[in-house]
Design a protein around this motif. Structure first.
Motif, PDB file in Angstrom:
ATOM      1  N   LYS A 170     -34.241  44.246  -3.569  1.00  8.86           N
ATOM      2  CA  LYS A 170     -33.758  42.870  -3.734  1.00  8.86           C
ATOM      3  C   LYS A 170     -33.036  42.399  -2.475  1.00  8.86           C
ATOM      4  CE  LYS A 170     -29.905  41.992  -5.803  1.00  8.86           C
ATOM      5  NZ  LYS A 170     -28.808  41.916  -6.783  1.00  8.86           N
ATOM      6  N   ARG A 171     -32.158  43.253  -1.942  1.00 10.56           N
ATOM      7  CA  ARG A 171     -31.419  42.885  -0.723  1.00 10.56           C
ATOM      8  C   ARG A 171     -32.373  42.652   0.452  1.00 10.56           C
ATOM      9  NH1 ARG A 171     -25.926  43.438  -0.786  1.00 10.56           N
ATOM     10  NH2 ARG A 171     -25.054  44.568  -2.554  1.00 10.56           N
ATOM     11  N   GLN A 172     -33.394  43.487   0.559  1.00 14.65           N
ATOM     12  CA  GLN A 172     -34.380  43.327   1.624  1.00 14.65           C
ATOM     13  C   GLN A 172     -35.121  41.998   1.468  1.00 14.65           C
ATOM     14  OE1 GLN A 172     -37.434  46.352   1.655  1.00 14.65           O
ATOM     15  NE2 GLN A 172     -37.749  46.102   3.854  1.00 14.65           N
ATOM     16  N   ALA A 173     -35.496  41.661   0.246  1.00 17.24           N
ATOM     17  CA  ALA A 173     -36.188  40.392  -0.007  1.00 17.24           C
ATOM     18  C   ALA A 173     -35.266  39.209   0.277  1.00 17.24           C
ATOM     19  CB  ALA A 173     -36.694  40.349  -1.444  1.00 17.24           C
ATOM     20  N   MET A 174     -33.985  39.328  -0.096  1.00 12.20           N
ATOM     21  CA  MET A 174     -33.031  38.247   0.165  1.00 12.20           C
ATOM     22  C   MET A 174     -32.792  38.082   1.663  1.00 12.20           C
ATOM     23  SD  MET A 174     -30.360  38.792  -3.005  1.00 12.20           S
ATOM     24  CE  MET A 174     -29.278  37.438  -2.584  1.00 12.20           C
ATOM     25  N   ALA A 175     -32.744  39.195   2.383  1.00 12.01           N
ATOM     26  CA  ALA A 175     -32.590  39.116   3.839  1.00 12.01           C
ATOM     27  C   ALA A 175     -33.794  38.428   4.469  1.00 12.01           C
ATOM     28  CB  ALA A 175     -32.399  40.517   4.426  1.00 12.01           C
ATOM     29  N   GLY A 176     -34.978  38.713   3.957  1.00 10.11           N
ATOM     30  CA  GLY A 176     -36.182  38.045   4.456  1.00 10.11           C
ATOM     31  C   GLY A 176     -36.142  36.551   4.197  1.00 10.11           C
ATOM     32  N   LEU A 177     -35.675  36.166   3.006  1.00 10.46           N
ATOM     33  CA  LEU A 177     -35.536  34.737   2.706  1.00 10.46           C
ATOM     34  C   LEU A 177     -34.506  34.100   3.630  1.00 10.46           C
ATOM     35  CD1 LEU A 177     -36.242  32.298   0.891  1.00 10.46           C
ATOM     36  CD2 LEU A 177     -34.367  33.033  -0.605  1.00 10.46           C
ATOM     37  N   GLY A 178     -33.398  34.814   3.893  1.00  4.45           N
ATOM     38  CA  GLY A 178     -32.378  34.293   4.798  1.00  4.45           C
ATOM     39  C   GLY A 178     -32.912  34.093   6.206  1.00  4.45           C
ATOM     40  N   LEU A 179     -33.713  35.034   6.682  1.00  4.37           N
ATOM     41  CA  LEU A 179     -34.313  34.912   8.015  1.00  4.37           C
ATOM     42  C   LEU A 179     -35.281  33.732   8.069  1.00  4.37           C
ATOM     43  CD1 LEU A 179     -34.681  36.047  10.854  1.00  4.37           C
ATOM     44  CD2 LEU A 179     -36.402  37.599   9.926  1.00  4.37           C
ATOM     45  N   ALA A 180     -36.113  33.589   7.046  1.00  4.26           N
ATOM     46  CA  ALA A 180     -37.034  32.450   6.996  1.00  4.26           C
ATOM     47  C   ALA A 180     -36.264  31.135   6.964  1.00  4.26           C
ATOM     48  CB  ALA A 180     -37.951  32.570   5.781  1.00  4.26           C
ATOM     49  N   ASP A 181     -35.134  31.124   6.249  1.00  2.00           N
ATOM     50  CA  ASP A 181     -34.306  29.919   6.175  1.00  2.00           C
ATOM     51  C   ASP A 181     -33.717  29.580   7.541  1.00  2.00           C
ATOM     52  OD1 ASP A 181     -33.021  27.893   4.342  1.00  2.00           O
ATOM     53  OD2 ASP A 181     -31.229  28.794   5.238  1.00  2.00           O
ATOM     54  N   GLU A 182     -33.241  30.593   8.275  1.00  2.51           N
ATOM     55  CA  GLU A 182     -32.702  30.347   9.615  1.00  2.51           C
ATOM     56  C   GLU A 182     -33.772  29.800  10.543  1.00  2.51           C
ATOM     57  OE1 GLU A 182     -30.570  33.603  11.352  1.00  2.51           O
ATOM     58  OE2 GLU A 182     -29.432  33.951   9.509  1.00  2.51           O
ATOM     59  N   ARG A 183     -34.973  30.345  10.449  1.00  5.07           N
ATOM     60  CA  ARG A 183     -36.068  29.838  11.286  1.00  5.07           C
ATOM     61  C   ARG A 183     -36.409  28.399  10.930  1.00  5.07           C
ATOM     62  NH1 ARG A 183     -39.844  35.235  11.114  1.00  5.07           N
ATOM     63  NH2 ARG A 183     -38.755  36.338  12.765  1.00  5.07           N
ATOM     64  N   LEU A 184     -36.385  28.090   9.636  1.00  4.98           N
ATOM     65  CA  LEU A 184     -36.645  26.726   9.188  1.00  4.98           C
ATOM     66  C   LEU A 184     -35.621  25.759   9.777  1.00  4.98           C
ATOM     67  CD1 LEU A 184     -38.075  24.721   7.114  1.00  4.98           C
ATOM     68  CD2 LEU A 184     -36.202  25.329   5.578  1.00  4.98           C
ATOM     69  N   ARG A 185     -34.358  26.160   9.736  1.00  6.32           N
ATOM     70  CA  ARG A 185     -33.278  25.274  10.185  1.00  6.32           C
ATOM     71  C   ARG A 185     -33.166  25.210  11.707  1.00  6.32           C
ATOM     72  NH1 ARG A 185     -28.955  24.617   6.018  1.00  6.32           N
ATOM     73  NH2 ARG A 185     -29.421  25.997   4.297  1.00  6.32           N
ATOM     74  N   TRP A 186     -33.332  26.348  12.382  1.00  7.75           N
ATOM     75  CA  TRP A 186     -32.981  26.431  13.795  1.00  7.75           C
ATOM     76  C   TRP A 186     -34.130  26.865  14.692  1.00  7.75           C
ATOM     77  CZ3 TRP A 186     -28.613  24.062  13.584  1.00  7.75           C
ATOM     78  CH2 TRP A 186     -27.754  24.273  12.510  1.00  7.75           C
ATOM     79  N   GLY A 187     -35.341  26.909  14.202  1.00  8.63           N
ATOM     80  CA  GLY A 187     -36.480  27.444  14.942  1.00  8.63           C
ATOM     81  C   GLY A 187     -36.671  26.903  16.340  1.00  8.63           C
TER      82      GLY A 187
END
Length: 198
Positions: A170-187
């Motif tokens: 779960k933590r690994q999946a949440m970290a992946g979502l967090g990384l995708a979110d950062e790329r979305l916001r700041w790519g």
């Protein structure tokens, strides 16, 4: 993975956990998982914007409010989050609002005024139910839900090793979502270095 909504999550979580006898406990497990998500997750999918009417500098927060992201005065100026003591020192002052504080389920702005403020905030994840079988999180990251449910089932079973393995996934999946979110916001954001330049 076939998890796409409430019903398929129930089936998949039971399969992954090796339990086909916990359907009656599924709403409880789901509520616990979503409670934990709301404590730690802050992504673009959780953001909402609303106008908050003020009366004497106080307004009610939305029922799904978790955390303020930005608060703007009626004229579009950003308001600062202030410690309550500092906010209280502006209680009798007149003029345009300069700051705010969250107190319980209300937002207080000082100096006091009656204009609306514009609040961008992190909202609770809409709960999955049989009546509302989908939300943005299960559409974007169904694995987070799946591993969270397997973890809750394992906790209920008192199976420490299964719970630990599910939590790690779960933590690994949440970290992946967090990384995708950062790329979305700041790519494609530019790096700006503050301070004096030679």
């Amino acid at each position: 993975m076939t998890t796409t909504d409430y019903a398929s999550l129930l089936i998949d979580a039971g399969d992954y956990a090796g339990r086909d006898d916990v359907a009656h406990l599924f709403p409880r497990f789901l509520a616990l998982a979503e409670l934990k998500f709301n404590r730690v997750m802050r992504t673009a999918g959780m953001e909402k914007t609303t106008a908050v009417p003020l009366a004497e500098g106080e307004g009610s927060l939305p029922p799904d409010f978790l955390e303020a992201r930005q608060v703007l005065a009626a004229d579009g100026r950003a308001l600062r989050a202030l410690p309550l003591q500092e906010l209280s020192s502006h209680g009798t002052a007149a003029g345009a609002p300069i700051g705010y504080a969250i107190i319980g389920s209300a937002i207080e702005v000082r100096p006091k005024g009656g204009d609306n403020i514009h609040l961008t905030y992190y909202a609770k994840i809409p709960p999955l139910t049989a009546e509302a079988p989908s939300n943005w999180l299960i559409e974007k990251a169904p694995d987070i839900y799946l591993y969270a449910l397997v973890e809750e089932i394992a906790v209920w079973e008192r199976d420490v090793s299964k719970a630990g393995a599910a939590e790690a996934l779960k933590r690994q999946a949440m970290a992946g979502l967090g990384l995708a979110d950062e790329r979305l916001r700041w790519g494609n954001a530019e790096v700006v270095i503050g301070g004096l330049t030679p």
